[in-house]
Write a protein that holds these residues in place. Sequence first.
Motif, mmCIF file in Angstrom:
data_model
loop_
_atom_site.group_PDB
_atom_site.id
_atom_site.type_symbol
_atom_site.label_atom_id
_atom_site.label_comp_id
_atom_site.label_asym_id
_atom_site.label_seq_id
_atom_site.Cartn_x
_atom_site.Cartn_y
_atom_site.Cartn_z
ATOM 1 N N ARG A 91 -11.570 -16.101 -34.327
ATOM 2 C CA ARG A 91 -12.962 -15.626 -34.227
ATOM 3 C C ARG A 91 -13.899 -16.658 -33.603
ATOM 4 N NH1 ARG A 91 -13.015 -12.873 -40.274
ATOM 5 N NH2 ARG A 91 -11.045 -11.794 -39.945
ATOM 6 N N PHE B 47 -14.807 -16.970 -30.533
ATOM 7 C CA PHE B 47 -15.733 -16.361 -29.566
ATOM 8 C C PHE B 47 -16.860 -15.630 -30.316
ATOM 9 C CE2 PHE B 47 -11.626 -16.136 -27.136
ATOM 10 C CZ PHE B 47 -11.927 -17.192 -26.311
ATOM 11 N N LEU B 48 -16.463 -14.943 -31.381
ATOM 12 C CA LEU B 48 -17.461 -14.191 -32.149
ATOM 13 C C LEU B 48 -18.448 -15.125 -32.845
ATOM 14 C CD1 LEU B 48 -15.041 -11.584 -33.759
ATOM 15 C CD2 LEU B 48 -16.503 -11.253 -31.774
ATOM 16 N N ASP C 204 -19.642 -17.848 -31.615
ATOM 17 C CA ASP C 204 -20.542 -18.494 -30.660
ATOM 18 C C ASP C 204 -21.965 -17.926 -30.830
ATOM 19 O OD1 ASP C 204 -21.944 -19.265 -28.297
ATOM 20 O OD2 ASP C 204 -20.024 -19.592 -27.298
ATOM 21 N N PRO C 205 -22.970 -18.795 -30.941
ATOM 22 C CA PRO C 205 -24.343 -18.292 -31.154
ATOM 23 C C PRO C 205 -24.802 -17.283 -30.100
ATOM 24 C CG PRO C 205 -24.274 -20.667 -31.447
ATOM 25 C CD PRO C 205 -22.915 -20.263 -30.956
ATOM 26 N N ILE C 206 -24.272 -17.357 -28.890
ATOM 27 C CA ILE C 206 -24.730 -16.423 -27.842
ATOM 28 C C ILE C 206 -24.354 -14.977 -28.170
ATOM 29 C CG2 ILE C 206 -24.653 -18.162 -26.025
ATOM 30 C CD1 ILE C 206 -22.108 -16.709 -24.983
ATOM 31 N N MET C 207 -23.420 -14.778 -29.116
ATOM 32 C CA MET C 207 -22.988 -13.425 -29.476
ATOM 33 C C MET C 207 -23.879 -12.775 -30.528
ATOM 34 S SD MET C 207 -20.311 -12.086 -28.047
ATOM 35 C CE MET C 207 -19.319 -11.137 -29.201
ATOM 36 N N ARG C 208 -24.806 -13.521 -31.063
ATOM 37 C CA ARG C 208 -25.586 -12.996 -32.182
ATOM 38 C C ARG C 208 -26.723 -12.093 -31.708
ATOM 39 N NH1 ARG C 208 -26.982 -16.921 -36.886
ATOM 40 N NH2 ARG C 208 -27.320 -14.842 -37.680
ATOM 41 N N LEU C 209 -26.753 -10.868 -32.260
ATOM 42 C CA LEU C 209 -27.863 -9.965 -31.943
ATOM 43 C C LEU C 209 -29.167 -10.560 -32.472
ATOM 44 C CD1 LEU C 209 -26.181 -6.547 -32.811
ATOM 45 C CD2 LEU C 209 -26.821 -7.336 -30.530
ATOM 46 N N ARG D 101 -30.039 -13.692 -32.634
ATOM 47 C CA ARG D 101 -30.020 -15.101 -32.195
ATOM 48 C C ARG D 101 -31.381 -15.752 -32.450
ATOM 49 N NH1 ARG D 101 -30.004 -19.691 -30.985
ATOM 50 N NH2 ARG D 101 -29.446 -20.745 -29.052
ATOM 51 N N HIS D 102 -32.460 -14.986 -32.223
ATOM 52 C CA HIS D 102 -33.821 -15.493 -32.437
ATOM 53 C C HIS D 102 -34.563 -14.527 -33.358
ATOM 54 C CE1 HIS D 102 -33.082 -18.324 -29.204
ATOM 55 N NE2 HIS D 102 -32.842 -17.340 -28.356
ATOM 56 N N PRO D 103 -34.399 -14.673 -34.669
ATOM 57 C CA PRO D 103 -34.980 -13.678 -35.600
ATOM 58 C C PRO D 103 -36.499 -13.531 -35.481
ATOM 59 C CG PRO D 103 -34.068 -15.579 -36.795
ATOM 60 C CD PRO D 103 -33.608 -15.690 -35.381
ATOM 61 N N ALA E 215 -38.320 -13.860 -32.871
ATOM 62 C CA ALA E 215 -38.636 -13.087 -31.666
ATOM 63 C C ALA E 215 -38.330 -11.610 -31.897
ATOM 64 C CB ALA E 215 -37.820 -13.616 -30.485
ATOM 65 N N GLY F 73 -33.146 -3.111 -37.534
ATOM 66 C CA GLY F 73 -32.348 -4.284 -37.858
ATOM 67 C C GLY F 73 -33.196 -5.482 -38.217
ATOM 68 N N TYR G 198 -18.044 -10.546 -25.840
ATOM 69 C CA TYR G 198 -17.887 -11.870 -25.223
ATOM 70 C C TYR G 198 -17.105 -11.712 -23.927
ATOM 71 C CZ TYR G 198 -17.262 -16.966 -25.219
ATOM 72 O OH TYR G 198 -17.300 -18.310 -24.915
ATOM 73 N N ARG H 197 -26.519 -12.635 -21.881
ATOM 74 C CA ARG H 197 -26.871 -14.005 -22.277
ATOM 75 C C ARG H 197 -25.888 -14.967 -21.624
ATOM 76 N NH1 ARG H 197 -27.355 -13.637 -28.359
ATOM 77 N NH2 ARG H 197 -29.404 -12.700 -28.161
ATOM 78 N N ARG I 10 -43.507 -14.742 -25.543
ATOM 79 C CA ARG I 10 -43.209 -15.453 -26.785
ATOM 80 C C ARG I 10 -42.749 -16.856 -26.410
ATOM 81 N NH1 ARG I 10 -41.482 -10.369 -27.417
ATOM 82 N NH2 ARG I 10 -39.615 -10.840 -26.203
#
Lengths: 79, 388
Positions: free
Chosen positions: A35, A37-38, A40-45, A47-49, A51, A70, B242, B272, B381
Amino acid sequence: MVIKLIVKVALIISLISLSGCASFPPKPWVKPYERQFLADPIMRLARHPIANMHIAHVLEGRESARGAEGTGGGGCGCN
Amino acid sequence: MAAVVAIKVKFRFLLQVIGALSCLMLTFTGQAAVLEPDRADVLYHSYEGGGMTIDGPAVLLRKKASESVAVTAYYYLDTISSASVDVVSTASPYREERHEGQLGVEYLNDKTLMSLNLRKSDEDDYLAQSFSVNVSQDTFGDLTNLSLGFSYGDNEIKRNGDDNFEEQSEQYRVRAGINQILTSKLVANLSIEAVADKGYLNNPYRTVRFVDSSIPSGVGYQAEVYPETRNSFATKLSASYYLPYRAALLFHYRYFSDSWEIDASDIEIGYRHPIGDNIELEVKARYYQQSQAEFYSDLFPYQDAQNYLARDKELSDFDDITLGVGVTYLLPESLSIGDTRSEATLQWDYIDFNYNNFRDATADAGIGEEPLYGFSANVIRAFISIYF
């Protein structure tokens, strides 16, 4: 109606995949060590709560759709 | 009526889903989960478009009190200066502030995360208070996360310049979700949420217009009248993928319907892409469209033409497109304080709104023959995130 069907199918698949039945025991097919790849921070929906919360607030005052954002929701708090 | 029945069926369906998820949550155990890391975010936001300017700061703090308890605090300020088309056509431009605060606590027990969130939003003519409880559970070898949530909100609505005006409304929200790892590079999330409102749901300042041949202008105005209940149901499917190189494709689709006969959907795709070790680029495109509320009209044929009346452009038939770009700079260790890690992010969204049956009443044209309204907005932002 279509959405309801999709949700039901998704739930049935989940139920099957989660079933503890001995004759049909699907195992978790992505192991913890697979996991990276999963993770990796770039995968997070979210990523910037902070925002995401702002985007949800901007849209909820200008569009009628609400729910399932969400971000917790809570209404516009404005008139 | 058909819409109300459909929404009731969906509510019943949501309860069935919640029952099924509750059973599943009790089925599996495994390795314990961990809380999200501590972080602090400080943001400046700005919205400018359609005669409105809104800006202000926001702060989000998150800190673990122990391995199983975390607390969050959020403060948000809107400074609003409005001369939107609704305001210009029937009232005077105004300025106001809205303060919002949230406090939350999370408790993690093995694989079950429970959270409570309190929220208060306060402005001169609107006080909103709500609480929200959520529970989520990792299961199936941590490939699956199931979540349930409930919120209740109470709103006090006032009207500036009218001390005798005071109304109330309430809102209930019930939601459920499943987050599923599908492959080593693909994760998907399905969320559903039902929202029920009751009470005073109007905007107390807005009016509808109607044809009135008895006066020289030919058009009269009267207050909007909304139903006192509104039930809605939303379903959202999200996914992150990914790519073969280090980059992520993000997607969501949401479908919404409510008892006012508004159907809406939105679809978004994002990309991204890190550049080197310190920069992340993000681009996104989103499309939203909705149908009008059953009782909406841009121009009613006469006064009190129907029981419910609305000319709120947010209830009209319209669509909007968002194009967004963002860049995040991950500060190198030499610029960080102690063991902290910091990021600076700048995001810009351009939103274009096109109304299909809301006309610009300020335009110099015959009544009901004005051009359709539309506007664009720029949303910015800028924020710093510190992980500690």
